[in-house]
Design an enzyme around this catalytic site. Structure first.
Site, mmCIF file in Angstrom:
data_model
loop_
_atom_site.group_PDB
_atom_site.id
_atom_site.type_symbol
_atom_site.label_atom_id
_atom_site.label_comp_id
_atom_site.label_asym_id
_atom_site.label_seq_id
_atom_site.Cartn_x
_atom_site.Cartn_y
_atom_site.Cartn_z
ATOM 1 N N GLU A 145 0.663 -0.926 -0.189
ATOM 2 C CA GLU A 145 0.062 0.587 -0.008
ATOM 3 C C GLU A 145 1.314 0.976 0.013
ATOM 4 O OE1 GLU A 145 -3.551 -0.455 -0.527
ATOM 5 O OE2 GLU A 145 -3.221 -2.265 -0.286
ATOM 6 N N CYS A 152 -2.018 9.342 2.396
ATOM 7 C CA CYS A 152 -1.777 8.441 0.722
ATOM 8 C C CYS A 152 -2.749 9.715 -0.060
ATOM 9 C CB CYS A 152 -0.817 7.178 1.125
ATOM 10 S SG CYS A 152 -2.519 6.506 1.891
#
Length: 455
Positions: free
Chosen positions: A209, A243
């Protein structure tokens, strides 16, 4: 115990089969929830110390999402574990086919500093639900939250089942030197590459991720006030250290000036005239990262913000105009409350330019035109998309969250987290009362014609 002993003991414990039962998984999901509730105030305090988060932001973006994930898993786990009936081809009839999800085994979860609680606990929930043992490595940068997680997990779970490593005792190299069945990593792409290399030695499954530069496109027919507020919020939550923050803003030239005014108004409304003093505004993780962000602003056309506080590690929301794709702000993910404005006149041209860049983790579009929505959402490559808002798709536990290409591989959340931490096992059962002898040699005349008729 040293880490090598923990890995070996977890593997022995996994082989015992205890983690595979529904009752065991449910019991430990409930246990995790109870621990989080008991230590809720401590968690909020640790997040405030590490990232200056208000209690509301910390609860909304970290604790509440973890509670939702636990509830979803507990409510649905029995169904998720049931065999899935599949079709069986005529050639194999009578018989039956089905898919089973079995746990991977000993898993390693490496979590980051920007959401130090949620991004450690969320994949842990998926690993527990899938029946694995877990070794958890948190970030040294978010030391208060990391120390608290290690303290409460290791005090309440058997290390043979779940164990949080001590960041002061275990190096990254040692951590990756052991054999895991699944490595789950959240963080930057460069470390992600190293993890893939380490995992390849044992052919371990890897979930990455990562992040990347997530664009937000504001088309000329967008609800400009909504777009400005959504982007202002999306890139100041956690001081932009998210993110999936809108990393740069592509605005149609015909509405650019109005959009910038609305963006300034939204930031003023959210954080006042002195945002770095706002109790609702988070801080930068450390001095090195603050210095990096300040360096990115040197020589830029700053039209709003740019103020910072070295002592309290805060950088005010900063709008930068006149940016193009060659600007240093476009070299890598910013990870801070900076709003680069890139103006365009032709949507197709700017979409093509974005296509040439590494695939982003998130893609945001603001438009009222259904054809534009379809064009962008169906034809652009990204991990997670949203129309007319930012960030909120991450809070939906019914959607898979994950990247593609440079922004990651594999996904999780809810059912997808259970699947990701499982091996999808395909099984076909033949009926022993009937045997398809035609498949055995020597093959008789006409057998091929019979076979062809089955197509």
């Amino acid at each position: 115990m040293n880490l090598e002993q923990v890995v070996n003991l977890q593997r022995e414990y996994f082989y015992s089969g205890e983690t595979k039962t529904l009752d065991f998984r449910l019991k430990n999901l409930q246990k995790l929830k109870d621990i989080l509730i008991n230590f809720e105030d401590n968690i909020l305090m640790a997040l405030a110390k590490d990232l200056g988060k208000s209690n509301f932001e910390a609860y909304a973006t970290e604790l509440s999402m973890a509670y939702e994930e636990i509830k979803l898993a507990m409510d649905n786990l029995e169904e998720w574990m049931e065999p899935i009936a599949e079709k069986t081809p005529l050639m194999s009839m009578p018989g039956k086919s089905y898919t089973l999800f079995e746990p991977m085994g000993v898993t390693l979860i490496i979590s980051p500093w920007n959401y130090p609680f949620l991004l450690a606990i969320d994949p842990l929930i998926g690993a527990i639900a899938a029946g694995n043992t877990v070794i958890l490595k948190t970030s040294r940068k978010s030391k208060h939250t990391s120390n608290l997680i290690r303290e409460i997990i290791n005090a309440n779970f058997d290390p043979n089942y779940i164990f949080v490593v001590d960041n002061n005792e275990v190096s990254h190299d040692e951590l990756l030197s052991y054999n895991y069945d699944h490595i789950f990593y959240t963080g930057g792409a460069e470390v992600g590459k190293k993890i893939m290399v380490a995992a390849s030695k044992n052919l371990s499954k890897v979930t990455l991720e990562l992040g990347g530069k997530s664009p937000a496109i504001v088309e000329k027919d967008a609800n400009i006030g909504l777009a400005a507020r959504s982007i202002a919020w999306g890139n100041t939550v956690n001081a932009g250290q998210t993110c999936v923050s809108p990393d740069y803003i592509l605005v149609h030239a015909s509405i650019k000036d109005r959009f910038v005014r609305e963006l300034e108004n939204a930031l003023l409304e959210f954080y006042g005239s002195d945002p770095i003093s706002s109790p609702d505004y988070a801080s930068i993780i450390n001095k090195d990262h603050l210095d990096k962000l300040i360096g990115l602003l040197e020589g830029q056309n700053i039209i709003c913000g740019g103020d910072y506080d070295n002592n309290n590690l805060r950088l005010g929301p900063t709008i930068v105009d006149g940016v193009d794709f060659e600007n240093k702000l476009m070299d890598e993910e910013i990870f801070g409350p900076i709003f680069p404005i890139i103006t365009y006149t032709n949507l197709n041209e700017v979409l093509y330019k974005v296509k040439t860049l590494p695939k982003p983790l998130a893609f945001y579009l603001f438009t009222e035109n259904d054809r534009t929505k379809e064009k962008v959402m169906y034809n652009m490559e990204f991990g997670n998309g949203m129309v007319n808002d930012t960030l909120m798709m991450v809070s939906n536990p019914y959607l898979q969250f994950g990247g593609v290409g440079y922004s990651g591989q594999g996904g999780y959340h809810g059912y997808y987290g259970f699947k990701n931490f499982s091996n999808q096992k395909s099984i076909m059962e033949a009926n022993s009362d009937f045997e398809m002898k035609m498949k055995y040699p020597p093959y008789k005349d006409g057998a091929l014609n019979i076979l062809k008729k089955l197509k």
